[in-house]
Design a protein around this motif. Structure first.
Motif, PDB file in Angstrom:
ATOM      1  N   LYS A  96       0.796  -1.217   0.000  1.00 61.63           N
ATOM      2  CA  LYS A  96       0.000   0.000   0.000  1.00 61.63           C
ATOM      3  C   LYS A  96       0.836   1.278   0.000  1.00 61.63           C
ATOM      4  O   LYS A  96       0.330   2.346  -0.311  1.00 61.63           O
ATOM      5  CB  LYS A  96      -0.935   0.009   1.215  1.00 61.63           C
ATOM      6  CG  LYS A  96      -1.923  -1.144   1.217  1.00 61.63           C
ATOM      7  CD  LYS A  96      -2.832  -1.090   2.426  1.00 61.63           C
ATOM      8  CE  LYS A  96      -3.844  -2.229   2.398  1.00 61.63           C
ATOM      9  NZ  LYS A  96      -4.742  -2.200   3.582  1.00 61.63           N
ATOM     10  N   ASP A  97       2.087   1.170   0.376  1.00 64.24           N
ATOM     11  CA  ASP A  97       2.940   2.366   0.437  1.00 64.24           C
ATOM     12  C   ASP A  97       4.140   2.249  -0.493  1.00 64.24           C
ATOM     13  O   ASP A  97       5.169   2.862  -0.283  1.00 64.24           O
ATOM     14  CB  ASP A  97       3.414   2.621   1.867  1.00 64.24           C
ATOM     15  CG  ASP A  97       4.186   1.436   2.450  1.00 64.24           C
ATOM     16  OD1 ASP A  97       4.245   0.380   1.780  1.00 64.24           O
ATOM     17  OD2 ASP A  97       4.724   1.558   3.558  1.00 64.24           O
ATOM     18  N   GLY A  98       3.978   1.457  -1.550  1.00 61.03           N
ATOM     19  CA  GLY A  98       5.065   1.255  -2.495  1.00 61.03           C
ATOM     20  C   GLY A  98       5.082   2.298  -3.595  1.00 61.03           C
ATOM     21  O   GLY A  98       4.295   3.258  -3.585  1.00 61.03           O
ATOM     22  N   PRO A  99       5.962   2.130  -4.581  1.00 57.53           N
ATOM     23  CA  PRO A  99       6.057   3.100  -5.683  1.00 57.53           C
ATOM     24  C   PRO A  99       4.841   3.038  -6.589  1.00 57.53           C
ATOM     25  O   PRO A  99       4.119   2.041  -6.623  1.00 57.53           O
ATOM     26  CB  PRO A  99       7.325   2.655  -6.428  1.00 57.53           C
ATOM     27  CG  PRO A  99       7.442   1.196  -6.124  1.00 57.53           C
ATOM     28  CD  PRO A  99       6.921   1.022  -4.724  1.00 57.53           C
ATOM     29  N   SER A 100       4.608   4.114  -7.316  1.00 55.31           N
ATOM     30  CA  SER A 100       3.464   4.173  -8.241  1.00 55.31           C
ATOM     31  C   SER A 100       3.838   3.500  -9.550  1.00 55.31           C
ATOM     32  O   SER A 100       4.130   4.149 -10.553  1.00 55.31           O
ATOM     33  CB  SER A 100       3.043   5.628  -8.458  1.00 55.31           C
ATOM     34  OG  SER A 100       2.432   6.141  -7.307  1.00 55.31           O
ATOM     35  N   ASN A 101       3.804   2.172  -9.517  1.00 58.50           N
ATOM     36  CA  ASN A 101       4.108   1.353 -10.687  1.00 58.50           C
ATOM     37  C   ASN A 101       3.164   0.163 -10.691  1.00 58.50           C
ATOM     38  O   ASN A 101       3.319  -0.755  -9.891  1.00 58.50           O
ATOM     39  CB  ASN A 101       5.565   0.877 -10.639  1.00 58.50           C
ATOM     40  CG  ASN A 101       5.963   0.151 -11.910  1.00 58.50           C
ATOM     41  OD1 ASN A 101       5.126  -0.377 -12.634  1.00 58.50           O
ATOM     42  ND2 ASN A 101       7.258   0.122 -12.195  1.00 58.50           N
ATOM     43  N   PRO A 102       2.154   0.175 -11.567  1.00 51.90           N
ATOM     44  CA  PRO A 102       1.171  -0.914 -11.564  1.00 51.90           C
ATOM     45  C   PRO A 102       1.774  -2.293 -11.753  1.00 51.90           C
ATOM     46  O   PRO A 102       1.183  -3.288 -11.302  1.00 51.90           O
ATOM     47  CB  PRO A 102       0.252  -0.551 -12.740  1.00 51.90           C
ATOM     48  CG  PRO A 102       0.368   0.926 -12.873  1.00 51.90           C
ATOM     49  CD  PRO A 102       1.799   1.233 -12.526  1.00 51.90           C
ATOM     50  N   HIS A 103       2.936  -2.387 -12.387  1.00 50.57           N
ATOM     51  CA  HIS A 103       3.537  -3.688 -12.627  1.00 50.57           C
ATOM     52  C   HIS A 103       4.035  -4.340 -11.342  1.00 50.57           C
ATOM     53  O   HIS A 103       4.391  -5.520 -11.344  1.00 50.57           O
ATOM     54  CB  HIS A 103       4.685  -3.560 -13.628  1.00 50.57           C
ATOM     55  CG  HIS A 103       4.227  -3.230 -15.019  1.00 50.57           C
ATOM     56  ND1 HIS A 103       3.229  -3.909 -15.661  1.00 50.57           N
ATOM     57  CD2 HIS A 103       4.636  -2.272 -15.901  1.00 50.57           C
ATOM     58  CE1 HIS A 103       3.035  -3.410 -16.875  1.00 50.57           C
ATOM     59  NE2 HIS A 103       3.873  -2.407 -17.039  1.00 50.57           N
ATOM     60  N   PHE A 104       4.054  -3.596 -10.231  1.00 55.74           N
ATOM     61  CA  PHE A 104       4.494  -4.161  -8.967  1.00 55.74           C
ATOM     62  C   PHE A 104       3.400  -4.996  -8.306  1.00 55.74           C
ATOM     63  O   PHE A 104       3.662  -5.700  -7.341  1.00 55.74           O
ATOM     64  CB  PHE A 104       4.939  -3.051  -8.009  1.00 55.74           C
ATOM     65  CG  PHE A 104       6.321  -2.544  -8.267  1.00 55.74           C
ATOM     66  CD1 PHE A 104       6.878  -2.613  -9.523  1.00 55.74           C
ATOM     67  CD2 PHE A 104       7.082  -2.004  -7.241  1.00 55.74           C
ATOM     68  CE1 PHE A 104       8.146  -2.147  -9.777  1.00 55.74           C
ATOM     69  CE2 PHE A 104       8.363  -1.539  -7.484  1.00 55.74           C
ATOM     70  CZ  PHE A 104       8.895  -1.611  -8.756  1.00 55.74           C
ATOM     71  N   SER A 105       2.159  -4.890  -8.812  1.00 56.56           N
ATOM     72  CA  SER A 105       1.039  -5.638  -8.242  1.00 56.56           C
ATOM     73  C   SER A 105       0.588  -6.714  -9.226  1.00 56.56           C
ATOM     74  O   SER A 105       0.621  -6.521 -10.442  1.00 56.56           O
ATOM     75  CB  SER A 105      -0.136  -4.712  -7.935  1.00 56.56           C
ATOM     76  OG  SER A 105       0.233  -3.696  -7.025  1.00 56.56           O
ATOM     77  N   GLU A 106       0.151  -7.840  -8.701  1.00 58.27           N
ATOM     78  CA  GLU A 106      -0.378  -8.918  -9.539  1.00 58.27           C
ATOM     79  C   GLU A 106      -1.893  -8.891  -9.455  1.00 58.27           C
ATOM     80  O   GLU A 106      -2.473  -9.022  -8.375  1.00 58.27           O
ATOM     81  CB  GLU A 106       0.152 -10.267  -9.072  1.00 58.27           C
ATOM     82  CG  GLU A 106      -0.243 -11.408  -9.991  1.00 58.27           C
ATOM     83  CD  GLU A 106       0.339 -12.737  -9.552  1.00 58.27           C
ATOM     84  OE1 GLU A 106      -0.068 -13.770 -10.131  1.00 58.27           O
ATOM     85  OE2 GLU A 106       1.165 -12.745  -8.623  1.00 58.27           O
TER      86      GLU A 106
END
Length: 387
Positions: free
Chosen positions: A246-256
């Motif tokens: 929830k507090d990671g970088p703004s990069n959609p590829h980091f989420s599955e």
């Protein structure tokens, strides 16, 4: 600085998701009745004087109400840059259609009364109809496509890509479910406009507005219910699988992300959000009842606002944390957790919002208090400054 450190990045993202919802709902509640009145104009006003009365119910306030739309677009640009880039670039023709319709409104307001020829004034009356009906329809179509998912994907460099031609993408938005959502949006704002005219006018105008508003309110309730059933049985939702950062970088590829189950499964996970569709149904039922029975106009308008609040908030709460799902590559879907600006940017914007939002609300309340009361034919014909 201490406050900045106390409000974590994930909390700040949720705050701005809520603020975006507030701006969009505020736009629908205020400029929504302007659009509804414009769409009703050719049908509620039978004579030139009646149409002038209708126009003058919104003439002094429509510009201020439209500020909510600008604020909403600005919030998307500043707080959710990937969402702004993907949606505005991918749906350029649809956005252009909305803007072209909205541009007709100020031109029609300013030019309609410049000449007394009936053909001239009738033409501008239909321009006001377009300026009200088209955005109301397209906004609903957009919501329907968000629920279905949008055909885009992000490259490793986060560049949005869309298949097909611009016109193909535009007509692709006009699918049956999205058109149903567009019809619900249009009928909802017609009802809102009718509630406003019931409050601001008398006699035949108010009576016609109540008749049409009661029918459009029923269409809204039925269409809203049918859309919910379609979501339950025929449309797959999206879900983040694995760990949610929830507090990671703004990069959609980091989420599955995967398509799985129904969007309405959210009501099993967070049962409290059922309050949103309850407000939607209750508000629309009560405004329809108020219009049919010619009851207290202020209460009827407030019920209409509650219905709008419930309908719009139900969409946001149902799909949370998604902002714009992708049908081509679910991993490219934009969510609250991976499509925001930086922590510092969100904090600075929040400070500005805390300062200026109360001023906007106070000014708006003052304007409406000054302009309180019904618009009459004598007032319109006797005032050289009226539209």
């Amino acid at each position: 600085m201490i406050l900045y450190e106390l409000i974590s990045y994930d909390v700040m993202r949720v705050i701005w998701w809520l603020l975006l919802g507030v701006l969009l709902i505020g736009f629908a509640m205020t400029d929504g009745f302007d659009m509804g009145v414009g769409a009703l104009l050719p049908f509620v006003g039978k004579t030139d004087v009646e149409r002038r009365v209708i126009i003058n119910t919104v003439g002094p306030v429509w510009e201020g109400n439209q500020v909510w739309f600008i604020l909403g677009g600005g919030a998307i640009f500043a707080a959710w840059p990937p969402l702004y880039a993907v949606s505005f670039s991918g749906f350029y023709l649809a956005m252009f259609l909305v803007l072209a319709a909205l541009i007709l409104r100020p031109v029609a307001f300013k030019y309609r009364s410049k000449r007394e020829f009936s053909a001239w004034r009738n033409g501008w009356d239909w321009a006001l109809f377009i300026g009200g009906a088209v955005p109301a329809l397209v906004f609903g179509v957009a919501v329907g496509n968000v629920l279905l998912g949008v055909p885009f994907e992000l490259t490793p460099q986060l560049i949005p890509m869309y298949p097909g031609s611009a016109f193909g993408k535009l007509f692709g938005l006009l699918n049956p479910f999205a058109l149903l959502c567009g019809a619900v949006s249009l009928s909802m704002l017609l009802t809102h406009g009718a509630a406003w005219l019931s409050l601001k006018t008398r006699g035949n105008i108010a009576a016609r507005a109540r008749d049409i508003g009661a029918m459009s309110g029923l269409v809204t309730i039925v269409g809203y219910a049918v859309a919910g059933l379609i979501l339950l049985f025929f449309i797959d939702g999206y879900a983040i699988v694995g760990e949610v950062v929830k507090d990671g970088p703004s990069n959609p590829h980091f989420s599955e992300v995967e398509r799985t189950g129904s969007w309405l499964a959210a009501y099993l996970d967070r049962p409290w959000i059922v309050i949103a569709p309850i407000c939607g149904f209750l508000g629309m039922f009560m405004v329809m009842k108020g219009l049919r029975e010619d009851r207290a106009e202020v209460a009827t308008l407030l019920w209409s606002k509650l219905g709008i609040f419930g309908a719009i908030s139900s969409v946001g709460l149902t799909i949370f944390p998604f902002l714009l799902p992708s049908t081509l590559d679910p991993t490219s879907s934009l969510t609250v957790w991976d499509a925001s600006s930086s922590h510092q940017t969100l904090f600075i914007m929040m400070v500005a919002t805390v300062i200026f939002m109360p001023l906007i609300l106070a000014y708006t309340a003052w304007v409406y208090s000054v302009l309180w009361g019904k618009v009459t034919e004598d007032e319109v014909t006797g005032n050289s400054h009226s539209y």
